[in-house]
Design an enzyme around this catalytic site. Structure first.
Site, PDB file in Angstrom:
ATOM      1  N   GLU A 285       0.834  -1.220   0.000  1.00  0.00           N
ATOM      2  CA  GLU A 285       0.000   0.000   0.000  1.00  0.00           C
ATOM      3  C   GLU A 285       0.861   1.259   0.000  1.00  0.00           C
ATOM      4  OE1 GLU A 285      -3.122  -0.131  -0.546  1.00  0.00           O
ATOM      5  OE2 GLU A 285      -3.173  -2.303  -0.392  1.00  0.00           O
ATOM      6  N   ASP A 366       3.997  -4.128  -5.745  1.00  0.00           N
ATOM      7  CA  ASP A 366       4.561  -5.406  -5.277  1.00  0.00           C
ATOM      8  C   ASP A 366       6.085  -5.313  -5.226  1.00  0.00           C
ATOM      9  OD1 ASP A 366       2.115  -6.572  -5.011  1.00  0.00           O
ATOM     10  OD2 ASP A 366       2.278  -7.914  -6.737  1.00  0.00           O
TER      11      ASP A 366
HETATM   12 ZN   LIG Z   1      -2.485  -2.720  -4.855  1.00  0.00          ZN
END
Ligand SMILES: [Zn+2]
Length: 440
Positions: A285, A366
């Site tokens: 996030e 990621d």
């Molecule tokens: Zn995401």
């Protein structure tokens, strides 16, 4: 006059064609995906064997197919309702009656627009009810009580009127004040409103629907704040939201801007994941935030709104446009209404582009998380659990996923993360740049 009449027929025909084209595409994509999923239903695909046991896989397939069936009914319902509204002549009639009763003031036109929006929402409530209390219930996700559901609807309507009505009335007032160049000012008013909502929603709106409690002091909180410090993300606090009040689905997100910013974890997420996995989700996030994905998404939506207002302003000046749909004469109110009803039939075709963009953001977040964690195992562990807990369809048809998936599938994300682990040792993320946005 003949030219006008030709344009009138042409524009109505175009609107109907757009509605039917979207419906046909949606139904076709759904069929394609259903066949794709069914063909793989008998045994767990190789790249998922370590993630899903046969029983969970079968349940995920059933959930996907059940959602697809309801989705098709919703598509048919929406298209049917739209066609009925446009072809029956009901909207011009209601606007006519309403205007002759209360006049053409901005506030009254805003009420008319909201009444139509409310009517469409109410017409869709039975399907909403079915999705929650039949479908989600059947797969064990629903935790909403009918009382909470009804209360949510009431609060939703209250917000629509409290916030939507003043904004619409202001936009229509701007038309009176400014004249032909109104669209730019209306756009600015809307931007200001959106910004205010973005700042204030975490404080004024979200707490009306859910309870937010600061994450209690302890190992987890230290770990999370440590990560925030390490990645240069200023967070005042981390909150846990009682998502379990409505559903067993889990998520994490940021809300607000600047000093109102807060990190929110669903209580369901906290229950499902281990501490390192939660840290990895938070790192993902923060990756969205640091890589400016939020800002880019906001800029894109502001840009499309600007185009939208300009198109409405141009069309509102052409009496033939609104006449094609049965309204007498031009005007901003019916044009806004038609744009609201038909906008989705155009934007639908852009969804593959937007989803592609969103998926690139997911890969970037990621990557950021892997760098911040110095390893990829925790994030992969978290993604696997989320996929399992949410019964996500891990093998959609590529074309269906282009239109409907804002996130890459689990195998795609795992592959990208593993490649990252092989290529280069992960470095600390402190010196990196980098938004917001939800999700696993
Ligand atoms: Zn995401």
């Amino acid at each position: 006059m003949t030219g006008d009449r030709e344009a009138m027929n042409w524009i109505l025909f175009l609107a109907l064609a757009l509605i039917i084209a979207r419906l046909a595409a949606e139904l076709w994509l759904a069929r394609l995906n259903q066949r794709h999923v069914r063909a793989r239903a008998t045994s767990v695909p190789d790249d998922l064997k370590v993630v899903l046991d046969p029983a969970t896989y079968t349940k995920a397939v059933e959930y996907t197919l059940a959602k697809a069936k309801l989705g098709q009914i919703e598509d048919l319902w929406n298209a049917g309702l739209l066609l009925a509204l446009l072809l029956s002549g009901a909207l011009p009639k209601v606007l006519g009656v309403w205007s002759s009763a209360v006049g053409h003031a901005a506030w009254a036109d805003a009420v008319f627009l909201l009444l139509v929006a409310a009517g469409i929402t109410i017409a869709g409530l039975p399907l909403d009810w079915h999705a929650r209390f039949r479908l989600e219930e059947r797969f064990g996700f629903n935790t909403t009580t009918p009382a909470t559901w009804w209360l949510d609807q009431v609060k939703g309507f209250a917000l629509l009127w409290l916030l939507g009505w003043p904004l619409l009335a202001l936009i229509l007032k701007v038309v009176d004040w400014i004249g032909p160049g109104w669209w730019l000012w209306a756009w600015l008013a809307m931007l200001g409103f959106q910004l205010a909502m973005f700042l204030l929603a975490p404080v004024l709106i979200l707490p009306r629907f859910n309870k937010f409690t600061p994450l209690p002091t302890g190992m987890l909180r230290d770990r999370m704040l440590g990560l925030a410090g390490r990645t240069g993300f200023r967070a005042r606090d981390i909150f846990v939201m009682d998502g379990s009040k409505r559903s067993r689905h889990s998520n994490a997100f940021f809300t607000g801007l600047g000093r109102f910013r807060r990190i929110v974890l669903f209580d369901t997420l906290v229950q499902q994941l281990s501490e390192p996995e939660l840290e990895a989700v938070l790192a993902h996030e923060i990756g969205h935030f640091k890589r400016k994905h939020v800002l880019k998404m906001l800029a894109w939506s502001a840009f499309t709104a600007l185009i939208g207002f300009y198109v409405v302003a141009r069309l509102a000046g052409q009496a033939w446009f609104t006449r094609s749909f049965g309204f007498d004469g031009g005007g901003v109110t019916p044009t806004l209404l038609l744009a609201g009803l038909l906008g989705g039939t155009v934007s639908f075709w852009l969804s593959p582009v937007l989803n592609h963009w969103s998926r690139r953001h997911e890969y970037a977040a990621d990557r950021f998380a892997a760098e911040a964690m110095g390893e990829t195992g925790s994030l992969i562990g978290a993604l696997r659990k989320l996929n399992r807990e949410n019964l996500s369809n891990p093998a959609p048809h590529p074309l269906y996923s282009a239109f409907h998936y804002s996130h890459p599938t689990l195998p795609e994300r795992e592959r990208a993360l593993k490649r990252l682990g092989q290529d280069a040792p992960a470095a600390p993320a402190s010196a990196r740049h980098g938004p917001w946005q939800i999700n696993h």
